[in-house]
Scaffold this motif. Sequence first.
Motif, short mmCIF file in Angstrom:
data_model
loop_
_atom_site.label_atom_id
_atom_site.label_comp_id
_atom_site.label_asym_id
_atom_site.label_seq_id
_atom_site.Cartn_x
_atom_site.Cartn_y
_atom_site.Cartn_z
N LEU A 176 0.81 -1.21 0.00
CA LEU A 176 0.00 0.00 0.00
C LEU A 176 0.85 1.27 0.00
CD1 LEU A 176 -2.83 -0.78 2.59
CD2 LEU A 176 -3.10 -0.45 0.14
N VAL A 177 2.10 1.16 0.39
CA VAL A 177 2.94 2.35 0.58
C VAL A 177 3.05 3.18 -0.70
CG1 VAL A 177 5.27 3.15 1.12
CG2 VAL A 177 4.17 1.38 2.52
N PRO A 178 3.36 2.59 -1.88
CA PRO A 178 3.47 3.43 -3.08
C PRO A 178 2.18 4.18 -3.42
CG PRO A 178 4.44 1.28 -3.47
CD PRO A 178 3.72 1.18 -2.18
N GLY A 179 1.03 3.51 -3.30
CA GLY A 179 -0.23 4.18 -3.59
C GLY A 179 -0.54 5.30 -2.62
N VAL A 180 -0.31 5.05 -1.32
CA VAL A 180 -0.54 6.08 -0.32
C VAL A 180 0.40 7.26 -0.53
CG1 VAL A 180 -0.46 6.60 2.15
CG2 VAL A 180 -1.47 4.45 1.36
N ALA A 181 1.68 6.95 -0.83
CA ALA A 181 2.65 8.02 -1.08
C ALA A 181 2.25 8.86 -2.28
CB ALA A 181 4.03 7.42 -1.27
N TYR A 182 1.74 8.22 -3.31
CA TYR A 182 1.31 8.96 -4.50
C TYR A 182 0.19 9.94 -4.16
CZ TYR A 182 -1.24 9.86 -8.83
OH TYR A 182 -1.92 10.47 -9.85
N PHE A 183 -0.82 9.46 -3.44
CA PHE A 183 -1.94 10.35 -3.12
C PHE A 183 -1.51 11.47 -2.17
CE2 PHE A 183 -4.56 7.02 -4.90
CZ PHE A 183 -5.63 7.72 -5.42
N VAL A 184 -0.62 11.17 -1.23
CA VAL A 184 -0.18 12.21 -0.31
C VAL A 184 0.62 13.28 -1.05
CG1 VAL A 184 1.32 12.69 1.66
CG2 VAL A 184 -0.22 10.73 1.71
N LEU A 185 1.54 12.86 -1.91
CA LEU A 185 2.43 13.80 -2.58
C LEU A 185 1.74 14.59 -3.69
CD1 LEU A 185 5.70 11.68 -2.86
CD2 LEU A 185 5.24 13.56 -1.29
N PHE A 186 0.86 13.93 -4.45
CA PHE A 186 0.30 14.57 -5.64
C PHE A 186 -1.17 14.93 -5.53
CE2 PHE A 186 3.83 11.89 -7.12
CZ PHE A 186 4.61 12.84 -7.74
N LYS A 187 -1.84 14.53 -4.44
CA LYS A 187 -3.25 14.84 -4.29
C LYS A 187 -3.53 15.71 -3.07
CE LYS A 187 -4.53 12.34 -7.84
NZ LYS A 187 -5.11 12.95 -9.06
N TYR A 188 -2.92 15.38 -1.93
CA TYR A 188 -3.25 16.09 -0.70
C TYR A 188 -2.33 17.28 -0.44
CZ TYR A 188 -6.55 12.41 0.42
OH TYR A 188 -7.63 11.56 0.39
N LEU A 189 -1.02 17.10 -0.57
CA LEU A 189 -0.11 18.23 -0.35
C LEU A 189 -0.37 19.40 -1.30
CD1 LEU A 189 3.31 16.47 0.45
CD2 LEU A 189 1.66 17.50 2.02
N PRO A 190 -0.64 19.15 -2.59
CA PRO A 190 -0.94 20.31 -3.46
C PRO A 190 -2.21 21.06 -3.10
CG PRO A 190 -0.27 18.41 -4.77
CD PRO A 190 -0.49 17.92 -3.38
N MET A 191 -3.07 20.47 -2.25
CA MET A 191 -4.29 21.17 -1.87
C MET A 191 -4.00 22.44 -1.09
SD MET A 191 -6.83 18.00 -0.86
CE MET A 191 -8.14 19.10 -0.36
N TYR A 192 -2.78 22.56 -0.57
CA TYR A 192 -2.41 23.81 0.10
C TYR A 192 -2.48 24.98 -0.88
CZ TYR A 192 0.34 27.31 2.57
OH TYR A 192 0.77 28.47 3.17
N GLY A 193 -2.30 24.69 -2.17
CA GLY A 193 -2.34 25.74 -3.17
C GLY A 193 -3.69 26.40 -3.34
N VAL A 194 -4.77 25.80 -2.83
CA VAL A 194 -6.09 26.43 -2.98
C VAL A 194 -6.19 27.70 -2.15
CG1 VAL A 194 -7.18 24.21 -3.45
CG2 VAL A 194 -7.18 25.10 -1.12
N THR A 195 -5.22 27.93 -1.27
CA THR A 195 -5.25 29.17 -0.47
C THR A 195 -5.12 30.41 -1.35
OG1 THR A 195 -2.86 28.95 -0.10
CG2 THR A 195 -4.33 28.02 1.57
N ILE A 196 -4.53 30.26 -2.54
CA ILE A 196 -4.38 31.44 -3.39
C ILE A 196 -5.73 31.89 -3.94
CG2 ILE A 196 -2.05 30.74 -4.01
CD1 ILE A 196 -3.03 29.90 -6.71
N ALA A 197 -6.77 31.07 -3.80
CA ALA A 197 -8.11 31.52 -4.19
C ALA A 197 -8.60 32.64 -3.30
CB ALA A 197 -9.10 30.36 -4.16
#
Length: 325
Positions: free
Chosen positions: A40-61
């Motif tokens: 499960l580690v590769p799949g979880v790492a993918y979602f954390v790095l490319f799905k959840y961490l970039p959500m911080y960028g919505v603050t620029i809205a």
Amino acid sequence: MATDLAPPPPKAATETKKRKAGKVPLRAALRRYRWLYLMLVPGVAYFVLFKYLPMYGVTIAFQDFLPFLGYSGSPWVGFKHFEDLFSGPDFGRLMFNTLFLALLHVVIVFPAPIIVALMLNELRVSLVKRSVQSLIYIPHFLSWTIVASLTYLLFAADFGVISGWIRDVLGDTARVDYMAQEEWFRPLIILQQLWKQTGWGTIIYLAALAGVDPNLYEAARMDGAGRFRQLWHVTLPAIRPTVVVMAILASGNLLDSGFEQIWLMTTSLNRSVADVFDTYVYYAGITQGAISYSTAVGLFKGVAGVILIFGSNWLAKRLGQRGLF
């Protein structure tokens, strides 16, 4: 003095009872299924790095974002960009175009895999069934660029194959530029989606049909049910949970019209009906440099998708279905 209190059971006996009851301690489960969790580690790492961490960028809205100032240096403006979106002249047109395409998708494209799967399930010649399945799967593996190019070759006013056939039958008075006319934009979009996605969507429903108990069909035949009655009273109820789950998942994409397909089919002559939220984010954010404003548009679409998923799941449960969660 005698007492009725029994001594506590040993630890091993307690763990054995928990295992029998289906309650395995976390440490024991991690040790027992360590290789599965490791996978499960590769799949979880993918979602954390490319799905959840970039959500911080919505603050620029909520900022007037300037790249050279960064996230921390850009001034905060609150809901200004959302107010500009809802009160702007483009919002009504974008919402209508997006919802109209979504309605056509729900009415025409969504039921198509179900109908094709039911038709394939009725085929008794295995060779024909496998051949048809393979042929209708192929378009899924073509990119939208190729699909748009094929559409242009078929419907172009000057050299389109189908356009030429129509002119040969009806004469030059039937000469129509299908790629540029506004009234033909939505039919072409739906035809592309049907051709590209229907075959692939049948995989899920054929898998659900494969799990139907054959004894149910035998019992229906013994009761005098014909093929249509078996379809209506056995097949459709058996795949209903799958249809409900797919409908809930599709509801979250009602405002997601697909950027690549729409952008490739958009021209200067049909833009009034072709503009949707996906393409508008590109135009506003990339071509016009309104990064914060386009982020607000994308955030609105994402929040609306989440609300639609939870709402459709609640509605499915209210109607007696299992739902997604």
